[in-house]
Design an enzyme around this catalytic site. Structure first.
Site, PDB file in Angstrom:
ATOM      1  N   HIS A  40       0.855  -1.195   0.000  1.00 47.20           N
ATOM      2  CA  HIS A  40       0.000   0.000   0.000  1.00 47.20           C
ATOM      3  C   HIS A  40       0.889   1.242   0.000  1.00 47.20           C
ATOM      4  O   HIS A  40       1.114   1.868   1.035  1.00 47.20           O
ATOM      5  CB  HIS A  40      -0.912  -0.017   1.214  1.00 47.20           C
ATOM      6  CG  HIS A  40      -1.945  -1.098   1.169  1.00 47.20           C
ATOM      7  ND1 HIS A  40      -1.678  -2.389   1.586  1.00 47.20           N
ATOM      8  CD2 HIS A  40      -3.235  -1.101   0.754  1.00 47.20           C
ATOM      9  CE1 HIS A  40      -2.769  -3.139   1.427  1.00 47.20           C
ATOM     10  NE2 HIS A  40      -3.727  -2.372   0.925  1.00 47.20           N
ATOM     11  N   GLY A 133      -4.219  -1.184  11.791  1.00 52.79           N
ATOM     12  CA  GLY A 133      -4.644  -1.850  10.566  1.00 52.79           C
ATOM     13  C   GLY A 133      -6.144  -1.750  10.445  1.00 52.79           C
ATOM     14  O   GLY A 133      -6.653  -1.160   9.483  1.00 52.79           O
ATOM     15  N   PRO A 134      -6.917  -2.309  11.409  1.00 52.27           N
ATOM     16  CA  PRO A 134      -8.363  -2.070  11.389  1.00 52.27           C
ATOM     17  C   PRO A 134      -8.632  -0.575  11.523  1.00 52.27           C
ATOM     18  O   PRO A 134      -8.313   0.033  12.555  1.00 52.27           O
ATOM     19  CB  PRO A 134      -8.854  -2.851  12.617  1.00 52.27           C
ATOM     20  CG  PRO A 134      -7.807  -3.891  12.860  1.00 52.27           C
ATOM     21  CD  PRO A 134      -6.519  -3.241  12.481  1.00 52.27           C
ATOM     22  N   LEU A 135      -9.195   0.025  10.504  1.00 47.66           N
ATOM     23  CA  LEU A 135      -9.242   1.476  10.427  1.00 47.66           C
ATOM     24  C   LEU A 135     -10.020   2.089  11.593  1.00 47.66           C
ATOM     25  O   LEU A 135     -11.020   1.562  12.047  1.00 47.66           O
ATOM     26  CB  LEU A 135      -9.861   1.909   9.101  1.00 47.66           C
ATOM     27  CG  LEU A 135      -9.044   1.552   7.855  1.00 47.66           C
ATOM     28  CD1 LEU A 135      -9.749   2.024   6.590  1.00 47.66           C
ATOM     29  CD2 LEU A 135      -7.647   2.138   7.926  1.00 47.66           C
ATOM     30  N   ASP A 174      -8.935   8.932   4.908  1.00 43.70           N
ATOM     31  CA  ASP A 174     -10.381   9.073   4.803  1.00 43.70           C
ATOM     32  C   ASP A 174     -11.108   7.930   5.517  1.00 43.70           C
ATOM     33  O   ASP A 174     -12.131   8.142   6.168  1.00 43.70           O
ATOM     34  CB  ASP A 174     -10.806   9.073   3.326  1.00 43.70           C
ATOM     35  CG  ASP A 174     -10.151  10.183   2.521  1.00 43.70           C
ATOM     36  OD1 ASP A 174     -10.369  11.355   2.859  1.00 43.70           O
ATOM     37  OD2 ASP A 174      -9.419   9.865   1.565  1.00 43.70           O
ATOM     38  N   VAL A 206      -9.465   9.973  -1.961  1.00 36.95           N
ATOM     39  CA  VAL A 206      -9.573   8.702  -2.679  1.00 36.95           C
ATOM     40  C   VAL A 206      -9.649   7.574  -1.661  1.00 36.95           C
ATOM     41  O   VAL A 206      -8.911   7.571  -0.664  1.00 36.95           O
ATOM     42  CB  VAL A 206      -8.360   8.478  -3.607  1.00 36.95           C
ATOM     43  CG1 VAL A 206      -8.391   7.071  -4.215  1.00 36.95           C
ATOM     44  CG2 VAL A 206      -8.343   9.511  -4.724  1.00 36.95           C
ATOM     45  N   HIS A 280      -3.872   3.114  -4.789  1.00 35.90           N
ATOM     46  CA  HIS A 280      -4.008   2.707  -3.389  1.00 35.90           C
ATOM     47  C   HIS A 280      -3.022   1.605  -3.013  1.00 35.90           C
ATOM     48  O   HIS A 280      -2.405   1.640  -1.951  1.00 35.90           O
ATOM     49  CB  HIS A 280      -5.449   2.250  -3.121  1.00 35.90           C
ATOM     50  CG  HIS A 280      -5.728   1.935  -1.687  1.00 35.90           C
ATOM     51  ND1 HIS A 280      -5.596   0.670  -1.151  1.00 35.90           N
ATOM     52  CD2 HIS A 280      -6.123   2.734  -0.669  1.00 35.90           C
ATOM     53  CE1 HIS A 280      -5.915   0.703   0.126  1.00 35.90           C
ATOM     54  NE2 HIS A 280      -6.239   1.938   0.450  1.00 35.90           N
ATOM     55  N   GLU A 431     -18.673   2.308  23.745  1.00 34.81           N
ATOM     56  CA  GLU A 431     -18.017   1.076  24.168  1.00 34.81           C
ATOM     57  C   GLU A 431     -16.764   0.750  23.347  1.00 34.81           C
ATOM     58  O   GLU A 431     -15.733   0.368  23.902  1.00 34.81           O
ATOM     59  CB  GLU A 431     -18.999  -0.106  24.101  1.00 34.81           C
ATOM     60  CG  GLU A 431     -20.112  -0.049  25.109  1.00 34.81           C
ATOM     61  CD  GLU A 431     -21.328   0.723  24.618  1.00 34.81           C
ATOM     62  OE1 GLU A 431     -22.348   0.765  25.339  1.00 34.81           O
ATOM     63  OE2 GLU A 431     -21.260   1.289  23.487  1.00 34.81           O
ATOM     64  N   HIS A 495     -30.395  -7.924  25.622  1.00 35.31           N
ATOM     65  CA  HIS A 495     -29.415  -7.727  26.680  1.00 35.31           C
ATOM     66  C   HIS A 495     -28.875  -9.045  27.248  1.00 35.31           C
ATOM     67  O   HIS A 495     -28.079  -9.023  28.176  1.00 35.31           O
ATOM     68  CB  HIS A 495     -30.037  -6.927  27.830  1.00 35.31           C
ATOM     69  CG  HIS A 495     -30.172  -5.458  27.539  1.00 35.31           C
ATOM     70  ND1 HIS A 495     -30.742  -4.974  26.393  1.00 35.31           N
ATOM     71  CD2 HIS A 495     -29.803  -4.368  28.268  1.00 35.31           C
ATOM     72  CE1 HIS A 495     -30.736  -3.657  26.412  1.00 35.31           C
ATOM     73  NE2 HIS A 495     -30.164  -3.263  27.527  1.00 35.31           N
TER      74      HIS A 495
END
Length: 695
Positions: A40, A133-135, A174, A206, A280, A431, A495
């Site tokens: 990337h 990594g996980p945006l 973004d 982008v 990208h 949370e 719940h």
């Protein structure tokens, strides 16, 4: 004449040292993209000038000591652009980040080959503050780091002694700014007025699939201002290093608000796919790479070579950083003479020493007053004692601390209205951010902070990505999860977490403990506070439970142990948490009717699996005797220990606590009825050979 003009006219007559540094960084990124066929690189190329501004001119750090305590922290929230960080770490001279390591990025890693240049930054490597990594989660981590630094400064800084100066810089694209966790964290950071936090937006318009305006046309500056942030704009973030430096230095003067720097860039700048989603990831055209290298004065056919001038320009940071740390050490020596008690406390905080008082407190803690009470009540009492004596404990809950039984004083709140010396954080109904921010607090320095979080177990499903990242990153955080069963009652299926335990019991390096009474709650804290390499979830009940004989705080660490023994048992019932007392009552009746039944408490499968085979066989025998688990969850985990399970096969029901246990056959009457039917069906055959079944 800017670099773009120079690139077009193939001349380098008017390039500054900063321009050459930007070129050196971009050319190294081109080489990294080309070396193993991709990566990337598009955003990394567009962010090069930002990298030079940060690493050459603005940030306080020492490449010779990545762990210097008072360094500025940099978080790459858009972690897919990892080569941006790796290239900079090499250029400024971090010892571990050699060119040979850099060449490993994107490699197949066959035959056991390893590199520290992973596809996304990982916290285990030097000069990487958090795994990203996980945006969006990186932004929340950065908020946590800023909270930690703000708290340290408030506790230890004195006139003429700014011992803690560290600021937090976070890079985002973004994608991160569209993620819910980032928006939760941004909102909280603005409310807390974290003016030591700078969020830099690589605004290239982008995304991976196409132009940003396909999916998002909001006014991001207005959104950030509405969230309590100061907003700065840099219209040319492609080349103008000094404009970036000016904005970042201005951010240091902003008080009472975190700063958002909106920087316009071009993804894949100077290549044939510039400004498009095709930049990208992947490789770039050779002609564009050739032009950049010619402009830098390099042989276009060479790779992984940094010209001497730009390299020296970057490597000057080693001497500069060494001086910064030396000056800081001298300051701390003077501080120790002026404030010896504070200095001693600071030293303890830096080294992560917890004093050990918590261990003796838990050993001596009297659990008798909590007999017949809910485990959340016992937990609240234990936490109150621990909070007073464990210096690293900090954190708070997601607007449910009264239900979670987490007590705190108004003076101990971390808030601009009270001050930043407090340890209790009001997270609000956020949370996911609460957990990811806690990961950032824990990552600030090993042992300096031990964050807690609190909400209902069901709502840790909202927070699951953050819990996973904490486990993956080996960050010690203690999650207090109450209302963990169908005993939640009238709030109904929404719940009642019948399946959430399965996720957390399967999650590597996460300790999930479900104590049945106050005695086991104390044992759970003994385990949780001793764990230094990952998070723990304490799964707790809302409602009072009946008595369970033989519970032992010190046996919780064994994971499972016998609480009701029989000389010649015909049956074993195994349970935990709020269901165990029903299993005990059912066992009493079964034994009285001629089916000698032993009972096993199983607060932690993880710890049971660590025991030797002989111990595990003594708890769950392999002689073919029926072993039945009982729990208000879907029995996904139990099958590797037992021969049958009494549990949930669907969602719960909006009804009272006793009604639900009766409805689903989980009270003593239902357990006895189902077990008798099971024994009759077995007809004396070996239960293990017959195979596991749902009752």
């Amino acid at each position: 004449m800017g670099i773009e003009d120079s690139l077009r006219t193939k001349t380098s007559t008017n390039l500054s040292d900063d321009d050459y540094a930007v070129l050196a960084l971009r050319n190294l990124i081109f080489d990294i993209c080309s070396q193993n066929g991709g990566g990337h690189g598009g955003s990394a190329i567009g962010m090069a000038a930002i990298g030079v501004a940060l690493y050459k001119h603005v940030m306080r750090y020492n490449p010779s000591n990545p762990s210097w305590f008072d360094r500025d922290r940099f978080v790459l929230s858009n972690g897919h652009t990892a080569m941006f960080l790796y290239a900079l770490n090499h250029l400024v001279g971090y010892d571990a980040w050699t060119m040979e390591q850099v060449k490993g990025y994107g490699s197949a890693k066959t035959n056991g080959y390893k590199t520290i240049c992973h596809a996304h930054p990982e916290i285990e490597e030097p000069a990487v503050e958090v795994t990203t990594g996980p945006l969006g989660q990186g932004i929340a981590n950065a908020v946590g780091l800023a909270i930690a630094s703000k708290n340290m400064a408030a506790r230890y800084n004195r006139d003429s002694f700014d011992i803690i100066q560290s600021r937090i810089y976070c890079m985002t694209g973004d994608g991160c700014l569209m993620e819910g966790v980032a928006l939760e964290a941004i909102s909280l950071a603005g409310n807390l007025q974290l003016d030591n936090l700078v969020l830099i937006y690589d605004n290239n318009q982008v995304t991976c699939d196409g132009p940003l305006d396909w999916i998002n046309t909001e006014d991001i500056n207005a959104k950030m201002r509405a969230s309590g942030w100061h907003v700065l704009e840099v219209p040319d973030g492609n080349y103008d290093v000094q404009a970036l430096v000016a904005a970042l230095k201005l951010a240091k003067t902003v008080k009472g608000r975190p700063t958002f720097v909106n920087v316009r860039t071009v993804i894949g700048l100077g290549t044939s796919v510039a400004g498009t989603h095709k930049a990208h990831h992947g490789t770039f055209d050779r002609e564009s790479i050739r032009k950049h290298k010619v402009l830098a004065g390099q042989d276009p056919d060479t790779t992984h070579e940094v010209p001497a001038g730009p390299l020296a320009y970057f490597r000057e940071r080693k001497a500069h950083g060494g001086k910064l740390e030396d000056d800081w050490l001298r300051l701390t020596q003077r501080y120790a003479q002026a404030y010896p008690d504070l200095a001693a406390d600071l030293s303890r905080s830096i080294t992560g020493s917890d004093g050990g008082q918590w261990l003796e407190t838990l050993r001596q803690f009297d659990s008798k007053p909590f007999q017949g009470q809910a485990t959340r009540d016992a937990n609240g009492a234990a936490l109150e004692k621990l909070w007073a004596i464990h210096p690293a404990l900090c954190g708070g809950g997601a607007d449910l601390v009264n239900s979670n039984k987490v007590a705190y004083s108004e003076s101990d709140v971390f808030s601009p209205s009270v001050g930043y010396q407090g340890r209790y954080i009001r997270y609000g109904i956020r949370e996911h951010a609460m957990v990811s921010i806690s990961n950032g607090i824990a990552a600030y320095n090993p042992g300096t902070f031990l964050p807690i979080t609190a909400t209902f177990l069901m709502f840790y499903l909202y927070a699951a990505p953050g819990v996973r990242m904490g486990a993956l990153s080996h960050l010690p955080v203690i999650h207090i999860a109450t209302h963990d069963s169908v005993a939640e009652g009238q709030n109904g299926q929404t719940h009642q977490p019948v399946e959430v335990d399965s996720l957390y019991r399967a999650m590597p390096n996460l300790t999930y403990i479900r104590p049945c009474d106050g005695e086991e709650v104390i044992g759970a804290w003994l385990v949780a506070l001793a764990k230094k390499d990952g998070p723990t979830i304490l799964s707790l009940g809302r409602d009072p439970t009946g008595p369970v004989p033989g519970t032992d705080r010190f046996k919780v660490a064994q994971g499972a142990y016998v609480v009701v023994a029989q000389d010649r048992p015909s049956l074993t019932l195994a349970s935990c948490g709020t269901n165990l007392h029903y299993a005990v009552k059912a066992a009493e009746r079964l034994t009285a009717s001629g089916i000698p039944t032993r009972v096993v408490s199983c607060p932690s499968f993880e710890h049971f699996d660590r025991q030797d085979q002989a111990y595990r066989d003594s708890v769950f025998t392999r002689d073919g005797t029926p072993i039945v688990s009982v729990e208000e969850y879907v029995a996904t985990t139990w099958a590797r220990y037992v021969t049958a399970s009494v549990g949930m096969t669907g969602y719960g029901y909006s009804a009272s606590n006793p009604s639900n246990y009766d409805r689903f056959g989980l009270d003593d009457n239902g357990i006895e009825r189902k077990v008798r039917k099971y024994i009759d069906e077995l007809g004396g055959q070996n239960a293990r050979i017959a195979g596991w079944r749902q009752l």
